[in-house]
Write a protein that holds these residues in place. Structure first.
Motif, mmCIF file in Angstrom:
data_model
loop_
_atom_site.group_PDB
_atom_site.id
_atom_site.type_symbol
_atom_site.label_atom_id
_atom_site.label_comp_id
_atom_site.label_asym_id
_atom_site.label_seq_id
_atom_site.Cartn_x
_atom_site.Cartn_y
_atom_site.Cartn_z
ATOM 1 N N LEU A 153 2.887 4.310 6.394
ATOM 2 C CA LEU A 153 2.481 3.631 5.160
ATOM 3 C C LEU A 153 1.961 2.225 5.440
ATOM 4 O O LEU A 153 0.992 1.780 4.814
ATOM 5 C CB LEU A 153 3.660 3.591 4.182
ATOM 6 C CG LEU A 153 3.996 4.947 3.545
ATOM 7 C CD1 LEU A 153 5.391 4.934 2.937
ATOM 8 C CD2 LEU A 153 2.948 5.317 2.489
ATOM 9 N N CYS B 214 10.908 2.917 2.000
ATOM 10 C CA CYS B 214 11.326 3.733 3.146
ATOM 11 C C CYS B 214 12.149 2.914 4.134
ATOM 12 O O CYS B 214 12.947 3.481 4.899
ATOM 13 C CB CYS B 214 10.105 4.312 3.859
ATOM 14 S SG CYS B 214 9.287 5.635 2.956
ATOM 15 N N CYS C 138 0.911 1.373 -0.903
ATOM 16 C CA CYS C 138 1.400 1.858 0.397
ATOM 17 C C CYS C 138 2.425 0.890 0.980
ATOM 18 O O CYS C 138 3.462 1.313 1.518
ATOM 19 C CB CYS C 138 0.236 2.042 1.371
ATOM 20 S SG CYS C 138 -0.824 3.457 0.995
ATOM 21 N N LEU D 133 -4.348 0.350 -4.057
ATOM 22 C CA LEU D 133 -3.841 1.504 -3.318
ATOM 23 C C LEU D 133 -3.147 1.049 -2.029
ATOM 24 O O LEU D 133 -2.079 1.562 -1.662
ATOM 25 C CB LEU D 133 -4.997 2.448 -2.992
ATOM 26 C CG LEU D 133 -4.645 3.806 -2.371
ATOM 27 C CD1 LEU D 133 -3.680 4.577 -3.259
ATOM 28 C CD2 LEU D 133 -5.918 4.630 -2.144
ATOM 29 N N GLY D 134 -3.730 0.063 -1.369
ATOM 30 C CA GLY D 134 -3.109 -0.486 -0.164
ATOM 31 C C GLY D 134 -1.773 -1.144 -0.472
ATOM 32 O O GLY D 134 -0.796 -0.971 0.263
ATOM 33 N N ILE E 163 -1.547 2.740 6.944
ATOM 34 C CA ILE E 163 -2.521 3.117 5.919
ATOM 35 C C ILE E 163 -2.823 1.937 5.007
ATOM 36 O O ILE E 163 -3.982 1.669 4.658
ATOM 37 C CB ILE E 163 -2.003 4.319 5.100
ATOM 38 C CG1 ILE E 163 -1.948 5.567 5.988
ATOM 39 C CG2 ILE E 163 -2.909 4.583 3.894
ATOM 40 C CD1 ILE E 163 -1.211 6.727 5.362
ATOM 41 N N GLY E 164 -1.772 1.198 4.627
ATOM 42 C CA GLY E 164 -1.977 0.018 3.785
ATOM 43 C C GLY E 164 -2.861 -1.009 4.454
ATOM 44 O O GLY E 164 -3.762 -1.588 3.827
ATOM 45 N N LEU F 261 5.716 1.329 -0.920
ATOM 46 C CA LEU F 261 6.409 2.548 -0.488
ATOM 47 C C LEU F 261 7.019 2.371 0.898
ATOM 48 O O LEU F 261 8.104 2.896 1.188
ATOM 49 C CB LEU F 261 5.443 3.732 -0.497
ATOM 50 C CG LEU F 261 4.963 4.198 -1.877
ATOM 51 C CD1 LEU F 261 3.885 5.278 -1.741
ATOM 52 C CD2 LEU F 261 6.126 4.717 -2.713
ATOM 53 N N ALA F 262 6.334 1.603 1.753
ATOM 54 C CA ALA F 262 6.873 1.328 3.089
ATOM 55 C C ALA F 262 8.175 0.541 2.986
ATOM 56 O O ALA F 262 9.137 0.808 3.727
ATOM 57 C CB ALA F 262 5.845 0.555 3.920
ATOM 58 N N PHE G 185 -7.852 6.509 4.851
ATOM 59 C CA PHE G 185 -6.570 6.224 5.508
ATOM 60 C C PHE G 185 -6.757 6.089 7.018
ATOM 61 O O PHE G 185 -5.877 5.609 7.702
ATOM 62 C CB PHE G 185 -5.557 7.334 5.227
ATOM 63 C CG PHE G 185 -5.107 7.426 3.791
ATOM 64 C CD1 PHE G 185 -5.488 6.482 2.851
ATOM 65 C CD2 PHE G 185 -4.296 8.467 3.383
ATOM 66 C CE1 PHE G 185 -5.073 6.573 1.525
ATOM 67 C CE2 PHE G 185 -3.870 8.571 2.066
ATOM 68 C CZ PHE G 185 -4.261 7.623 1.135
#
Length: 295
Positions: free
Chosen positions: A54, A108, A101, A97-98, A57-58, A104-105, A14
């Motif tokens: 997020l 949010c 993220c 996984l990216g 990190i992505g 999820l962003a 990350f």
């Protein structure tokens, strides 16, 4: 590798040292709203922080996977180990996984859209797309030498101006100046990273500014990015935010240290330590100017 070791490696992927790029604009922008004398919304700060973390990190994970696929990350790299390069996860798993993220962003960002309207939709979509396009897609920004500009715009200008807009409903000159200062310091990390990796990047046609214009240019770029935010403090002084203008100058020794290190050291694993120093400059300056706005 044990499951615990694998989890630790994934968390390191990350790139926690880079997450100051998401934290600082949100905190400093909120402090600016308070300094202007307007009320700020704690939930806006929370959701903006989560979305920013997020996206950051992505972007890091997609960068990890794509650089490996394109041959930019090999066992010869002098930067920190990457999980795709090390075989801890496959490139497809890291991409997945990216992508999670980024999803999820977006979730949010929904409360922020409900508060700020369609302009926040545009900023959010652009941020996610540009985060993905940093190294992936048909026009990868980092491979075209546009990564530095991307950071200034999205982790500086839009991040600060966006959070100020969400709290005030206005696009302000003050937010632009603060966003530019924070974006310039965030870009120091990218510039150091690209200078460290310029030899390997040239081999895979990753045309960063360090590859396009050379080591000397990159050193002066890093120096300019480090010191210009302090010059811009003149704006705050003349606008009456004198405490913010003065207090944040306490971060100048960090800028001096980074610049001396870059000019006195050839690109090598030592630059990994300089990245940490750059993250420290970005964080300390941002928190100090935010503190100055609070008084």
């Amino acid at each position: 590798m044990t499951s615990a070791g694998q989890i630790k490696s994934i968390l390191l992927a990350f790139r926690p040292k880079t997450l100051t790029a998401a934290l600082v604009p949100c905190v400093a922008g909120t402090a600016l709203v308070k300094a202007i004398g307007l009320s700020w919304d704690g939930w806006v700060l929370f959701y903006a922080l989560m979305a920013s973390f997020l996206i950051q990190i992505g972007t890091n994970l997609v960068n990890d996977a794509v650089d490996f696929k394109k041959g930019a990350d090999t066992e010869k790299r002098i930067g920190p180990q990457r999980i795709t390069q090390a075989g801890i996860l496959s490139a497809n798993q890291v991409m997945l996984l990216g992508s999670l993220c980024f999803l999820l962003a977006v979730l949010c960002g929904i409360p922020l859209v409900l508060k700020g309207g369609w302009v926040i939709v545009a900023i959010g979509i652009a941020s996610v797309l540009m985060g993905y396009s940093y190294t992936a897609g048909p026009f990868p920004l980092a491979y075209l030498g546009l990564g530095d500009l991307f950071v200034i715009i999205f982790f500086g200008l839009l991040a600060v101006m966006g959070i100020v807009f969400l709290n005030t409903g206005e696009w302000m000159v003050e937010a632009f100046v603060l966003g530019l200062q924070i974006g310039l310091h965030a870009t120091v990390l990218i510039a150091i990273n690209n200078l460290r990796d310029h030899t390997g990047d040239r081999l895979v046609n990753k045309k960063t500014l360090a590859v396009r214009f050379g080591v000397k240019f990159s050193r002066w770029e890093i120096a300019a990015l480090s010191f210009l935010p302090f010059v811009l403090n003149l704006y705050w002084w003349f606008e009456g935010y004198k405490i913010a203008a003065i207090v944040s100058l306490l971060a100048i020794p960090l800028a001096v240290k980074i610049t001396k290190n870059i000019f006195n050291t050839e690109p090598s694993p030592s630059y990994n330590k300089f990245l940490g120093q750059a993250a420290g400059l970005h964080l300390v300056f941002g928190l100090l100017i935010a503190l100055g706005f609070a008084f």
